[in-house]
Scaffold this active site. Sequence first.
Site, PDB file in Angstrom:
ATOM      1  N   ASP A 296       1.211  -1.692   0.168  1.00 41.83           N
ATOM      2  CA  ASP A 296      -0.006   0.146  -0.010  1.00 41.83           C
ATOM      3  C   ASP A 296       0.815   1.008  -0.017  1.00 41.83           C
ATOM      4  O   ASP A 296       0.156   2.342  -0.315  1.00 41.83           O
ATOM      5  CB  ASP A 296      -1.142  -0.078   1.058  1.00 41.83           C
ATOM      6  CG  ASP A 296      -2.079  -1.036   1.508  1.00 41.83           C
ATOM      7  OD1 ASP A 296      -1.984  -2.196   1.405  1.00 41.83           O
ATOM      8  OD2 ASP A 296      -3.417  -1.056   0.477  1.00 41.83           O
ATOM      9  N   TYR A 380     -10.353  -0.543   1.546  1.00 41.05           N
ATOM     10  CA  TYR A 380      -9.790  -0.967   2.819  1.00 41.05           C
ATOM     11  C   TYR A 380      -9.537   0.533   3.615  1.00 41.05           C
ATOM     12  O   TYR A 380      -9.414   1.474   2.816  1.00 41.05           O
ATOM     13  CB  TYR A 380      -8.881  -1.242   3.264  1.00 41.05           C
ATOM     14  CG  TYR A 380      -8.618  -2.400   3.790  1.00 41.05           C
ATOM     15  CD1 TYR A 380      -9.245  -4.213   4.234  1.00 41.05           C
ATOM     16  CD2 TYR A 380      -7.960  -2.643   5.200  1.00 41.05           C
ATOM     17  CE1 TYR A 380      -9.599  -5.235   4.985  1.00 41.05           C
ATOM     18  CE2 TYR A 380      -8.052  -3.662   6.291  1.00 41.05           C
ATOM     19  CZ  TYR A 380      -8.732  -4.449   6.185  1.00 41.05           C
ATOM     20  OH  TYR A 380      -8.624  -5.264   7.196  1.00 41.05           O
TER      21      TYR A 380
HETATM   22 CO    CO Z   1      -7.861  -7.763   6.597  1.00 39.74          CO
END
Ligand code: CO
Length: 635
Positions: A296, A380
Amino acid sequence: MATITHPLEPLAAAEVQLTVSLLKAAGKVTPTTRFISISLKEPAKAIVHAFTGAEPIRREAFAVLFDNATNSCYETTVSLTDRTVLTWQHVPGVQPTMSVDEQIECEQAVLASPEFKAALKRQYGIEDTKLVMVDIWSAGNYGSEEDRTRRLARPLCFLRTDPTDNGYAKPIEGLRPVVDLNAMQVLRVEEYGHWPLPPQQANYAADRITNFRAAAKPLEIIQPEGPSFTVEGYRVRWQKWDFVIGFNAREGLTLNALAYADSGRMRSVLYRGSLSEMVVPYGDPAPQQARKNAFDAGEYGLGYCANSLELGCDCLGYIKYFDGHLCTSRGDPLTIKNAVCMHEEDYGILWKHTDRRLNAPEVRRSRRLVISSIATVENYEYGFFWYLYQDGNIQFEIKLTGILSLGALPPGVKSPYGTVIAPQLYAPNHQHFFNMRLDLDIDGTANSVQQIDVVPDELGPLNPFENAFSARACVVATEQEAKARLNIETARTWKIINPGVLNAMGDPVGYKFFPGDNCCPFASKNAWWRKRAGFVENHVWVTPCRDEERHAAGNYPNQSGGGDGLPLWTAANRSITDTDVVLWYTFGHTHIARPEDYPVMPAAYIGFMLKPNGFFSENPGNDIPPGMSHASHCG
Ligand code: CO
């Protein structure tokens, strides 16, 4: 030009734009150039440690550019003070972070692709793509020619039921478009079979919930005299702490030049704390799931993905925000308003004792300073929270929330590689590994690191009650010696000491590192993602401090062939005693999902603590005056 009060303040918007114009004026920018990142080129540490506030501040920027026409990456440094390009270098064979613009353009390219439309019609009978969501996912590197020579994405696609519902409830499971980000075109659509769309919606937005529970009564945090911190630019002073907030496209929030005022003397503790990399590998071998892993920081950019906390911050009390100044991939201003949030929190009891004979309780409440930023990486959310305490403790915590990365299953089918969380919908098993780069400067830069293992004594005449145990501290002398995993059997910790500065007990001053929850990777060492994420091999690494060693998986993990970063650097086995050291900590969260993680996941917490350990000569919170909250009362 913006007023800069400390050499480590992140670039102001005007400085980012000056960098863009200097590079354009120098002929370095073409119509196919993308600005991947422009950030502060930090001055030498000696300059920062010696900084008094009186001297002029010289400013430099570091930028990464990418030319889509030639598939070429460039690094450059620019002097903002002298208005000149200092260095310009081609970095062959690498793919820098995907920019936010590419994220948006990639979605448009997939939705406009005749091949994708045809596949969608064939598999699902859908002709209209306006409810389709296309999340850019990094392509990784699986050894193919294409992975090495093209700038790629392998997006995941989902279908909303209506324009504002939770689209992640309906994964378009069998279709994986592969996109060439240089041409911004779909190369092909891989079809892995047909999975019907899961039948149910699952929403969390307030305007979708019809059965709210009774609301809790208001809880107001009132600070009638304002906050206890003072702020000058990005420099903060609070309760003996002094530090500078940093922010950049790749790492997001950083904490810099953190020092503690002790009897009027500023004592350095943490020169730079940053999340250096992370990777989220999935453990499902299904062909349409097996390539899922996200770095990320290096692939998406945690600063790029930072939320503007103007709305939806939900902190209580007096809140101070800091903006993050970035630019679009075409060099236009991109300011993330309120990218960093800072506020004080009451944190229960700091200490208490009641002298029973005097019937005299003494209690002090704990106040902590919270500095946070939240990144949304497609489905997320990661919240990054630094906490500073009045007793010298430093805590870092990541809050994992948002929406799981989901897949579809045929009716009635379960998978050992994930949890069914709704009809025909499952969350594949995965892990989240984070790596933190902690450049500690305990009372200066000449530091060493001890690994401390607690061990029971040998049985024998010196241990007649068989109760004895002791802590064995061992200075790790080289990078190889320092590589370690956690050991619950020995309650293993690490201590960063300054052998040249002794405390009142005659021992070196130090700060102790306490790991929190952790795990080891389950994928084989030969798994492609693991080759690229060598930092997961050990929980703790120690290196001599080098400015160019910033990112645990190397500077360019996107589509990398692996081997870069910590394993490469530490192969030199450099000495790490009595020198400027960096402690790198890898911590992992194994996520076997549960139905309660859906539709949106209650935050999971993971992090670590740094506590003064012989840094002070007594409890540094002993001087906190007793306080009384006038707004609080008994029921
Ligand atoms: Co997770």
